[in-house]
Motif scaffolding. Structure first.
Motif, PDB file in Angstrom:
ATOM      1  N   PRO A  19       4.708  29.940  15.160  1.00  0.00           N
ATOM      2  CA  PRO A  19       6.028  29.874  15.802  1.00  0.00           C
ATOM      3  C   PRO A  19       7.182  29.792  14.804  1.00  0.00           C
ATOM      4  O   PRO A  19       8.244  30.375  15.019  1.00  0.00           O
ATOM      5  CB  PRO A  19       5.949  28.609  16.657  1.00  0.00           C
ATOM      6  CG  PRO A  19       4.504  28.444  16.932  1.00  0.00           C
ATOM      7  CD  PRO A  19       3.810  28.908  15.689  1.00  0.00           C
ATOM      8  N   ALA A  23      10.002  32.782  14.462  1.00  0.00           N
ATOM      9  CA  ALA A  23      11.436  32.505  14.534  1.00  0.00           C
ATOM     10  C   ALA A  23      12.151  32.998  13.280  1.00  0.00           C
ATOM     11  O   ALA A  23      13.261  33.539  13.357  1.00  0.00           O
ATOM     12  CB  ALA A  23      11.667  31.011  14.725  1.00  0.00           C
ATOM     13  N   SER A  26      12.352  36.769  13.473  1.00  0.00           N
ATOM     14  CA  SER A  26      13.245  37.234  14.530  1.00  0.00           C
ATOM     15  C   SER A  26      14.713  37.149  14.110  1.00  0.00           C
ATOM     16  O   SER A  26      15.548  37.837  14.683  1.00  0.00           O
ATOM     17  CB  SER A  26      13.018  36.448  15.823  1.00  0.00           C
ATOM     18  OG  SER A  26      13.507  35.127  15.697  1.00  0.00           O
ATOM     19  N   THR A  27      15.018  36.314  13.127  1.00  0.00           N
ATOM     20  CA  THR A  27      16.390  36.290  12.620  1.00  0.00           C
ATOM     21  C   THR A  27      16.660  37.482  11.711  1.00  0.00           C
ATOM     22  O   THR A  27      17.807  37.887  11.555  1.00  0.00           O
ATOM     23  CB  THR A  27      16.677  34.989  11.851  1.00  0.00           C
ATOM     24  OG1 THR A  27      15.769  34.890  10.751  1.00  0.00           O
ATOM     25  CG2 THR A  27      16.542  33.780  12.742  1.00  0.00           C
ATOM     26  N   TYR A  33      13.942  39.890  17.857  1.00  0.00           N
ATOM     27  CA  TYR A  33      14.745  38.850  18.492  1.00  0.00           C
ATOM     28  C   TYR A  33      14.975  39.170  19.968  1.00  0.00           C
ATOM     29  O   TYR A  33      14.746  38.323  20.836  1.00  0.00           O
ATOM     30  CB  TYR A  33      16.078  38.695  17.761  1.00  0.00           C
ATOM     31  CG  TYR A  33      17.014  37.719  18.421  1.00  0.00           C
ATOM     32  CD1 TYR A  33      16.853  36.357  18.229  1.00  0.00           C
ATOM     33  CD2 TYR A  33      18.045  38.153  19.237  1.00  0.00           C
ATOM     34  CE1 TYR A  33      17.703  35.453  18.837  1.00  0.00           C
ATOM     35  CE2 TYR A  33      18.901  37.264  19.849  1.00  0.00           C
ATOM     36  CZ  TYR A  33      18.722  35.915  19.638  1.00  0.00           C
ATOM     37  OH  TYR A  33      19.566  35.022  20.253  1.00  0.00           O
ATOM     38  N   ASN A  43      16.741  31.063  24.313  1.00  0.00           N
ATOM     39  CA  ASN A  43      17.253  31.317  22.986  1.00  0.00           C
ATOM     40  C   ASN A  43      16.181  30.930  21.956  1.00  0.00           C
ATOM     41  O   ASN A  43      15.550  29.887  22.071  1.00  0.00           O
ATOM     42  CB  ASN A  43      18.520  30.495  22.764  1.00  0.00           C
ATOM     43  CG  ASN A  43      19.218  30.835  21.484  1.00  0.00           C
ATOM     44  OD1 ASN A  43      18.679  31.534  20.625  1.00  0.00           O
ATOM     45  ND2 ASN A  43      20.432  30.339  21.349  1.00  0.00           N
ATOM     46  N   ILE A  44      15.966  31.742  20.963  1.00  0.00           N
ATOM     47  CA  ILE A  44      14.929  31.491  19.961  1.00  0.00           C
ATOM     48  C   ILE A  44      15.226  30.208  19.192  1.00  0.00           C
ATOM     49  O   ILE A  44      14.315  29.461  18.840  1.00  0.00           O
ATOM     50  CB  ILE A  44      14.806  32.690  18.990  1.00  0.00           C
ATOM     51  CG1 ILE A  44      14.396  33.938  19.752  1.00  0.00           C
ATOM     52  CG2 ILE A  44      13.816  32.401  17.880  1.00  0.00           C
ATOM     53  CD1 ILE A  44      13.088  33.800  20.502  1.00  0.00           C
ATOM     54  N   ASN A  45      16.495  29.915  18.960  1.00  0.00           N
ATOM     55  CA  ASN A  45      16.842  28.668  18.271  1.00  0.00           C
ATOM     56  C   ASN A  45      16.419  27.453  19.091  1.00  0.00           C
ATOM     57  O   ASN A  45      15.912  26.474  18.542  1.00  0.00           O
ATOM     58  CB  ASN A  45      18.338  28.617  17.977  1.00  0.00           C
ATOM     59  CG  ASN A  45      18.753  29.694  17.003  1.00  0.00           C
ATOM     60  OD1 ASN A  45      17.963  30.132  16.167  1.00  0.00           O
ATOM     61  ND2 ASN A  45      19.988  30.132  17.111  1.00  0.00           N
ATOM     62  N   LEU A  47      13.986  27.397  21.290  1.00  0.00           N
ATOM     63  CA  LEU A  47      12.532  27.382  21.254  1.00  0.00           C
ATOM     64  C   LEU A  47      12.030  26.767  19.947  1.00  0.00           C
ATOM     65  O   LEU A  47      11.076  25.982  19.949  1.00  0.00           O
ATOM     66  CB  LEU A  47      12.001  28.808  21.411  1.00  0.00           C
ATOM     67  CG  LEU A  47      10.514  28.970  21.616  1.00  0.00           C
ATOM     68  CD1 LEU A  47      10.088  28.309  22.925  1.00  0.00           C
ATOM     69  CD2 LEU A  47      10.143  30.438  21.630  1.00  0.00           C
ATOM     70  N   GLN A  48      12.686  27.080  18.852  1.00  0.00           N
ATOM     71  CA  GLN A  48      12.315  26.516  17.556  1.00  0.00           C
ATOM     72  C   GLN A  48      12.554  25.006  17.523  1.00  0.00           C
ATOM     73  O   GLN A  48      11.729  24.256  16.999  1.00  0.00           O
ATOM     74  CB  GLN A  48      13.127  27.210  16.462  1.00  0.00           C
ATOM     75  CG  GLN A  48      12.792  26.768  15.075  1.00  0.00           C
ATOM     76  CD  GLN A  48      11.435  27.243  14.652  1.00  0.00           C
ATOM     77  OE1 GLN A  48      10.880  28.163  15.214  1.00  0.00           O
ATOM     78  NE2 GLN A  48      10.890  26.612  13.643  1.00  0.00           N
ATOM     79  N   TYR A  51       9.779  23.310  19.652  1.00  0.00           N
ATOM     80  CA  TYR A  51       8.486  23.306  18.962  1.00  0.00           C
ATOM     81  C   TYR A  51       8.502  22.322  17.790  1.00  0.00           C
ATOM     82  O   TYR A  51       7.537  21.598  17.568  1.00  0.00           O
ATOM     83  CB  TYR A  51       8.139  24.715  18.474  1.00  0.00           C
ATOM     84  CG  TYR A  51       6.786  24.792  17.832  1.00  0.00           C
ATOM     85  CD1 TYR A  51       5.637  24.717  18.607  1.00  0.00           C
ATOM     86  CD2 TYR A  51       6.642  24.927  16.461  1.00  0.00           C
ATOM     87  CE1 TYR A  51       4.382  24.778  18.031  1.00  0.00           C
ATOM     88  CE2 TYR A  51       5.398  24.993  15.882  1.00  0.00           C
ATOM     89  CZ  TYR A  51       4.275  24.915  16.668  1.00  0.00           C
ATOM     90  OH  TYR A  51       3.044  24.966  16.087  1.00  0.00           O
TER      91      TYR A  51
END
Length: 94
Positions: A19, A23, A26-27, A33, A43-45, A47-48, A51
């Motif tokens: 993960p 992330a 994906s940036t 992304y 939003n991936i941020n 999700l990060q 986690y």
């Protein structure tokens, strides 16, 4: 004295990095992304952060468990094991 990490622990530990790596990539890659954003609907941020919070709390519980089976039952070990969780709680409240 060297001790080897058991193979299942090594595999699960490396899979736990996925993960974070996803992330990170994906940036760099906008196509990845947008694929992740459309698939997870988050939003991936965010999700990060979620986690990372889970991993940090897991590490705190592991430290608590090690403290509970130690021969020296020092209260300092228990206090140090809950500090990461309190830190994350403070970050999420602000």
């Amino acid at each position: 004295m060297t001790s080897e990490i058991p193979k299942p622990a090594k595999i699960l530990g490396l899979l736990g990095l996925l993960p974070f790596l996803i992330a990170l990539f994906s940036t760099i890659n906008t196509n990845l992304y947008f694929l992740l954003v459309s698939y997870f609907k988050i939003n991936i941020n965010e999700l990060q952060i979620i986690y990372s919070t889970i991993i940090l709390c897991f590490m705190s519980v592991t430290s608590w468990g090690i403290s509970s089976i130690a021969k020296n039952q020092d209260p300092l070990h228990y206090t140090l094991s809950i500090l990461p969780t309190l830190y994350i709680l403070g970050i999420h409240l602000y």
